[in-house]
Design a protein around this motif. Sequence first.
Motif, mmCIF file in Angstrom:
data_model
loop_
_atom_site.group_PDB
_atom_site.id
_atom_site.type_symbol
_atom_site.label_atom_id
_atom_site.label_comp_id
_atom_site.label_asym_id
_atom_site.label_seq_id
_atom_site.Cartn_x
_atom_site.Cartn_y
_atom_site.Cartn_z
ATOM 1 N N THR A 86 3.043 2.195 11.579
ATOM 2 C CA THR A 86 2.941 1.844 10.156
ATOM 3 C C THR A 86 4.298 1.473 9.575
ATOM 4 O O THR A 86 4.440 0.440 8.917
ATOM 5 C CB THR A 86 2.345 3.011 9.350
ATOM 6 N N GLN A 87 5.316 2.283 9.821
ATOM 7 C CA GLN A 87 6.636 2.013 9.247
ATOM 8 C C GLN A 87 7.218 0.724 9.798
ATOM 9 O O GLN A 87 7.833 -0.053 9.064
ATOM 10 C CB GLN A 87 7.581 3.184 9.498
ATOM 11 N N LEU A 121 -3.206 12.596 14.967
ATOM 12 C CA LEU A 121 -2.187 11.769 14.308
ATOM 13 C C LEU A 121 -2.396 11.855 12.809
ATOM 14 O O LEU A 121 -3.517 11.795 12.327
ATOM 15 C CB LEU A 121 -2.304 10.314 14.768
ATOM 16 N N THR A 122 -1.326 11.980 12.067
ATOM 17 C CA THR A 122 -1.440 12.097 10.617
ATOM 18 C C THR A 122 -1.332 10.756 9.906
ATOM 19 O O THR A 122 -1.548 10.672 8.706
ATOM 20 C CB THR A 122 -0.365 13.049 10.068
ATOM 21 N N LYS A 123 -0.992 9.710 10.642
ATOM 22 C CA LYS A 123 -1.000 8.354 10.106
ATOM 23 C C LYS A 123 -1.011 7.402 11.296
ATOM 24 O O LYS A 123 -0.688 7.796 12.413
ATOM 25 C CB LYS A 123 0.193 8.088 9.183
ATOM 26 N N TRP A 173 0.845 -1.189 0.000
ATOM 27 C CA TRP A 173 0.000 0.000 0.000
ATOM 28 C C TRP A 173 0.884 1.244 0.000
ATOM 29 O O TRP A 173 2.001 1.218 0.470
ATOM 30 C CB TRP A 173 -0.947 -0.001 1.202
ATOM 31 N N PRO A 174 0.371 2.347 -0.533
ATOM 32 C CA PRO A 174 1.182 3.560 -0.589
ATOM 33 C C PRO A 174 1.279 4.250 0.771
ATOM 34 O O PRO A 174 0.296 4.366 1.482
ATOM 35 C CB PRO A 174 0.439 4.440 -1.597
ATOM 36 N N ILE A 175 2.457 4.708 1.110
ATOM 37 C CA ILE A 175 2.692 5.478 2.326
ATOM 38 C C ILE A 175 3.574 6.651 1.937
ATOM 39 O O ILE A 175 4.564 6.480 1.237
ATOM 40 C CB ILE A 175 3.412 4.645 3.414
#
Length: 80
Positions: free
Chosen positions: A61-62, A55-57, A25-27
């Motif tokens: 996730t990383q 929170l912006t994401k 998926w795009p990040i």
Amino acid sequence: IRGFDDQCNIAGTSVTGGQTVLNPWPIIGGVAESVCKDDEFITPDTAAVGDVLVLTKPLGTQVAVNVRQWHRDSQKTGEA
């Protein structure tokens, strides 16, 4: 990436680096720096229970992307 770069141009800055991680998926994310006076930014020293945290994401996730990539790569090389 075009939208990210467009917003940088509007803000009078540019994309100057990056990191590539293969994932399904795009990040996209970024770090910004600015010079400003003490009264021009918000600091967490006055944070209180009940304050809203934006929170912006999603957190982690990383890390999730890296673990998936490390696992896939170890399967290819036979390393565990």
